[in-house]
Design a protein around this motif. Structure first.
Motif, mmCIF file in Angstrom:
data_model
loop_
_atom_site.group_PDB
_atom_site.id
_atom_site.type_symbol
_atom_site.label_atom_id
_atom_site.label_comp_id
_atom_site.label_asym_id
_atom_site.label_seq_id
_atom_site.Cartn_x
_atom_site.Cartn_y
_atom_site.Cartn_z
ATOM 1 N N ASP A 155 54.705 1.826 15.406
ATOM 2 C CA ASP A 155 53.821 1.625 16.560
ATOM 3 C C ASP A 155 54.469 2.017 17.880
ATOM 4 N N GLU A 156 55.263 3.072 17.856
ATOM 5 C CA GLU A 156 55.847 3.616 19.079
ATOM 6 C C GLU A 156 54.901 4.693 19.598
ATOM 7 N N THR A 157 54.786 4.791 20.916
ATOM 8 C CA THR A 157 53.807 5.706 21.496
ATOM 9 C C THR A 157 54.365 7.084 21.812
ATOM 10 N N THR A 158 55.680 7.254 21.715
ATOM 11 C CA THR A 158 56.265 8.548 22.071
ATOM 12 C C THR A 158 57.606 8.734 21.387
ATOM 13 N N TYR A 159 58.045 9.973 21.343
ATOM 14 C CA TYR A 159 59.383 10.340 20.879
ATOM 15 C C TYR A 159 59.761 11.614 21.619
ATOM 16 N N ILE A 160 61.025 12.014 21.519
ATOM 17 C CA ILE A 160 61.504 13.180 22.251
ATOM 18 C C ILE A 160 62.020 14.227 21.273
ATOM 19 N N VAL A 161 61.733 15.483 21.583
ATOM 20 C CA VAL A 161 62.248 16.610 20.815
ATOM 21 C C VAL A 161 63.127 17.442 21.743
ATOM 22 N N ALA A 162 64.411 17.577 21.386
ATOM 23 C CA ALA A 162 65.293 18.483 22.112
ATOM 24 C C ALA A 162 64.921 19.892 21.665
ATOM 25 N N ARG A 163 64.437 20.696 22.595
ATOM 26 C CA ARG A 163 63.889 22.020 22.289
ATOM 27 C C ARG A 163 64.975 23.081 22.186
ATOM 28 N N LYS A 164 64.679 24.127 21.408
ATOM 29 C CA LYS A 164 65.594 25.266 21.280
ATOM 30 C C LYS A 164 65.335 26.326 22.340
ATOM 31 N N VAL A 165 64.180 26.247 22.982
ATOM 32 C CA VAL A 165 63.791 27.190 24.028
ATOM 33 C C VAL A 165 63.157 26.386 25.156
ATOM 34 N N VAL A 166 63.436 26.764 26.389
ATOM 35 C CA VAL A 166 62.798 26.104 27.531
ATOM 36 C C VAL A 166 61.328 26.509 27.568
ATOM 37 N N LYS A 167 60.463 25.506 27.611
ATOM 38 C CA LYS A 167 59.016 25.741 27.688
ATOM 39 C C LYS A 167 58.582 25.779 29.156
ATOM 40 N N LEU A 168 57.443 26.395 29.440
ATOM 41 C CA LEU A 168 56.960 26.524 30.816
ATOM 42 C C LEU A 168 56.822 25.177 31.519
ATOM 43 N N TYR A 169 56.437 24.154 30.800
ATOM 44 C CA TYR A 169 56.213 22.847 31.404
ATOM 45 C C TYR A 169 57.506 22.077 31.673
ATOM 46 N N MET A 170 58.636 22.577 31.204
ATOM 47 C CA MET A 170 59.908 21.873 31.372
ATOM 48 C C MET A 170 60.523 22.213 32.733
ATOM 49 N N LYS A 171 60.852 21.178 33.492
ATOM 50 C CA LYS A 171 61.434 21.356 34.822
ATOM 51 C C LYS A 171 62.819 20.706 34.868
ATOM 52 N N ASN A 172 63.750 21.373 35.559
ATOM 53 C CA ASN A 172 65.109 20.841 35.743
ATOM 54 C C ASN A 172 65.726 20.439 34.406
ATOM 55 N N VAL A 173 65.934 21.402 33.555
ATOM 56 C CA VAL A 173 66.394 21.122 32.191
ATOM 57 C C VAL A 173 67.878 20.778 32.127
#
Length: 186
Positions: free
Chosen positions: A75-93
């Protein structure tokens, strides 16, 4: 002729295709993608032994279905994925480099400031499908620490090769490295 390794984990049996890495080394390919039954059962078994946490993180890509299912079952509402490529929506990576035995070559993992904020001052559980050399694990752990989170556990469905000797990970089963003749390395 294809060779297979029989794996029993999370109450299930799977025949894993043996894949050559080099002339001296092969691995048994454990792939959660598309295996809903294994994903559901492994997630349930990992949650039984998981430390208390606020959020789960995994490295892209094979751990994604597992952390999704773990979050859903818990019943967790979120999790995080460390991406292999920077996506357009990602800021200050934030980024960290790693070397993976299954992908070959150097890779970089990224999270952004929104994901970093989700981990700041939080108990973070790192989850992956297989821990072998530990490179992906170390990279994700570095991202969590740079974001200000506290790693409370490192988990995987399987420990591969010498990873079974680590005392800092929790895993459900062991996956041996494979000799050229298809037999498990001791």
């Amino acid at each position: 002729m294809e060779q297979f390794y029989t794996l029993n984990v999370a109450g299930l049996e799977r025949k894993l295709q043996i894949c050559k890495i080099s002339d001296e080394l092969s691995i048994a390919a454990f792939v959660l993608f598309g295996d809903v039954e294994m994903t559901v059962c492994a997630a349930a078994d990992l949650l039984k032994v998981a430390p208390e946490h606020d959020i789960i993180i995994t490295a892209e890509a094979k751990g994604i279905p597992l952390v999704h299912e773990m979050a859903r079952q818990n019943d967790e509402t979120t999790y995080i994925v460390a991406r292999k490529v920077v996506k357009l929506y990602m800021k200050n990576v934030f980024s960290v480099e790693l070397q993976s035995i299954t992908t070959g070559g150097k890779q970089t993992l990224f999270i952004d400031t929104i994901e970093a904020e989700m981990m700041r001052d939080k108990k973070v559980l790192i989850v992956d499908d297989v821990i072998s050399t530990g490179e992906s694990l170390r990279a994700v752990e570095k991202l969590v620490k740079e974001a200000g989170g506290t790693v409370v556990g490192k988990m995987a469905v399987l420990a591969e090769g010498d990873a079974k000797y680590r005392d800092d990970i929790i895993y459900l089963g062991y996956l041996p490295l494979i000799n050229p003749d298809g037999t498990p390395k001791i």
